[in-house]
Design an enzyme around this catalytic site. Structure first.
Site, PDB file in Angstrom:
ATOM      1  N   CYS A   1       7.824   4.026   5.454  1.00 49.04           N
ATOM      2  CA  CYS A   1       6.931   3.798   4.309  1.00 49.04           C
ATOM      3  C   CYS A   1       7.697   3.313   3.086  1.00 49.04           C
ATOM      4  CB  CYS A   1       6.160   5.065   3.977  1.00 49.04           C
ATOM      5  SG  CYS A   1       7.186   6.423   3.354  1.00 49.04           S
TER       6      CYS A   1
ATOM      7  N   CYS B   1       0.832  -1.204   0.000  1.00 54.27           N
ATOM      8  CA  CYS B   1       0.000   0.000   0.000  1.00 54.27           C
ATOM      9  C   CYS B   1       0.868   1.256   0.000  1.00 54.27           C
ATOM     10  CB  CYS B   1      -0.930  -0.013   1.210  1.00 54.27           C
ATOM     11  SG  CYS B   1      -2.223   1.257   1.154  1.00 54.27           S
ATOM     12  N   CYS B   2       1.893   1.282   0.854  1.00 53.72           N
ATOM     13  CA  CYS B   2       2.795   2.435   0.884  1.00 53.72           C
ATOM     14  C   CYS B   2       3.514   2.611  -0.452  1.00 53.72           C
ATOM     15  CB  CYS B   2       3.824   2.270   2.000  1.00 53.72           C
ATOM     16  SG  CYS B   2       3.201   2.636   3.652  1.00 53.72           S
TER      17      CYS B   2
ATOM     18  N   CYS C   1      -3.424   4.274   9.286  1.00 53.92           N
ATOM     19  CA  CYS C   1      -2.208   3.656   9.835  1.00 53.92           C
ATOM     20  C   CYS C   1      -1.527   4.506  10.895  1.00 53.92           C
ATOM     21  CB  CYS C   1      -1.220   3.365   8.703  1.00 53.92           C
ATOM     22  SG  CYS C   1      -1.855   2.255   7.441  1.00 53.92           S
TER      23      CYS C   1
ATOM     24  N   CYS D   1      -0.784   8.452   7.097  1.00 53.63           N
ATOM     25  CA  CYS D   1      -2.149   8.248   6.621  1.00 53.63           C
ATOM     26  C   CYS D   1      -3.058   7.896   7.800  1.00 53.63           C
ATOM     27  CB  CYS D   1      -2.176   7.127   5.585  1.00 53.63           C
ATOM     28  SG  CYS D   1      -1.346   7.541   4.030  1.00 53.63           S
TER      29      CYS D   1
END
Length: 242
Positions: free
Chosen positions: A238, A129-130, A215, A212
């Site tokens: 990240c 995702c990062c 998280c 984010c």
């Protein structure tokens, strides 16, 4: 491969070698220099091929750089998962500082990512995702530049303890400048207080390190400042600064 392509490849290699030579000499010369002197060197050396990145946790780096290089490009990666307060800080920075804020977006919207990879990827595979929402978009945005300025510090985390004020970013084949690498949290707090620097209001609500929204959690008294990032996921970075 044509002769033109071969020549272009050789030119890129020569440019890379030249930049690496600049890094080696500058890293030693500027190691103990004040942050503003490091920024002046970067602005004089790279001109309009220099940018800075900001997560909009605060505007300290933006304030420092814009005093030396008004109109500098500021890359902000809009992941689609930011707190409303972070977006508000970005808008305030645009209104207050003489900078050119560039909003960098992933190739997929959050809805498209959910459709293609399933919902809540940040919980199932935070590294992916990062990468999709931060690392890859920033890599694309940095391509036109020769050098970028970041606000990372050695005391942020163990993974950043060896940060140099000028480094060769091998992954992106460009120069990375970290003018406040040697600053402590006290240095940061004093600069913000002395210069009236904009800060993300979440700092007043238990979020000393802001990423984010899905998280990032509040940090309890006595906890490490970055312990609220990816809590319980065994993740420290990240990927932008690795």
């Amino acid at each position: 491969m044509t002769l033109v392509e071969i020549a272009a490849g050789l030119e890129r290699q020569r440019a890379t070698l030249d930049l690496q030579g600049i890094v080696e000499s500058a890293a030693a010369f500027l190691e103990n220099a004040p942050a503003r002197e490091i920024i002046r060197w970067a602005a004089a050396t790279f001109g309009d091929r220099l940018c800075l990145t900001s997560s909009m946790s605060d505007a300290l780096l933006i304030d420092l750089v814009s005093r030396v290089k008004p109109g500098v490009d500021v890359l902000f990666v809009d992941t689609g998962y930011h707190f409303a307060e972070t977006i508000g800080t970005r808008d305030a920075v645009e209104a207050v500082h003489k900078v050119n804020v560039i909003n960098v977006k992933p190739t997929r919207t959050v809805e498209e990512q959910n459709r293609d990879l399933g919902p809540r990827l940040y919980g199932r595979n935070p590294d992916l995702c990062c990468y999709l929402r931060k690392v890859e978009p920033l890599n694309r945005a940095l391509e036109p530049y020769l050098a970028w300025i970041s606000g990372i510090r050695r005391d942020d985390s163990p993974t950043r303890a060896d940060t140099k004020v000028v480094e060769w970013d091998a992954k992106r084949q460009m120069v990375k400048i970290n003018p406040i690498a040697a600053w402590t949290q006290a240095d940061v707090d004093n600069y913000i207080a002395d210069n009236g620097v904009l800060i993300n209001p979440l700092h007043h609500d238990g979020y000393p390190s802001i990423g984010c929204a899905p998280c990032t959690r509040r940090v309890e008294p006595g906890e490490d400042a970055r312990s609220g990032r990816w809590a319980g996921l065994g993740k420290l970075e990240c990927g932008i600064h690795l």
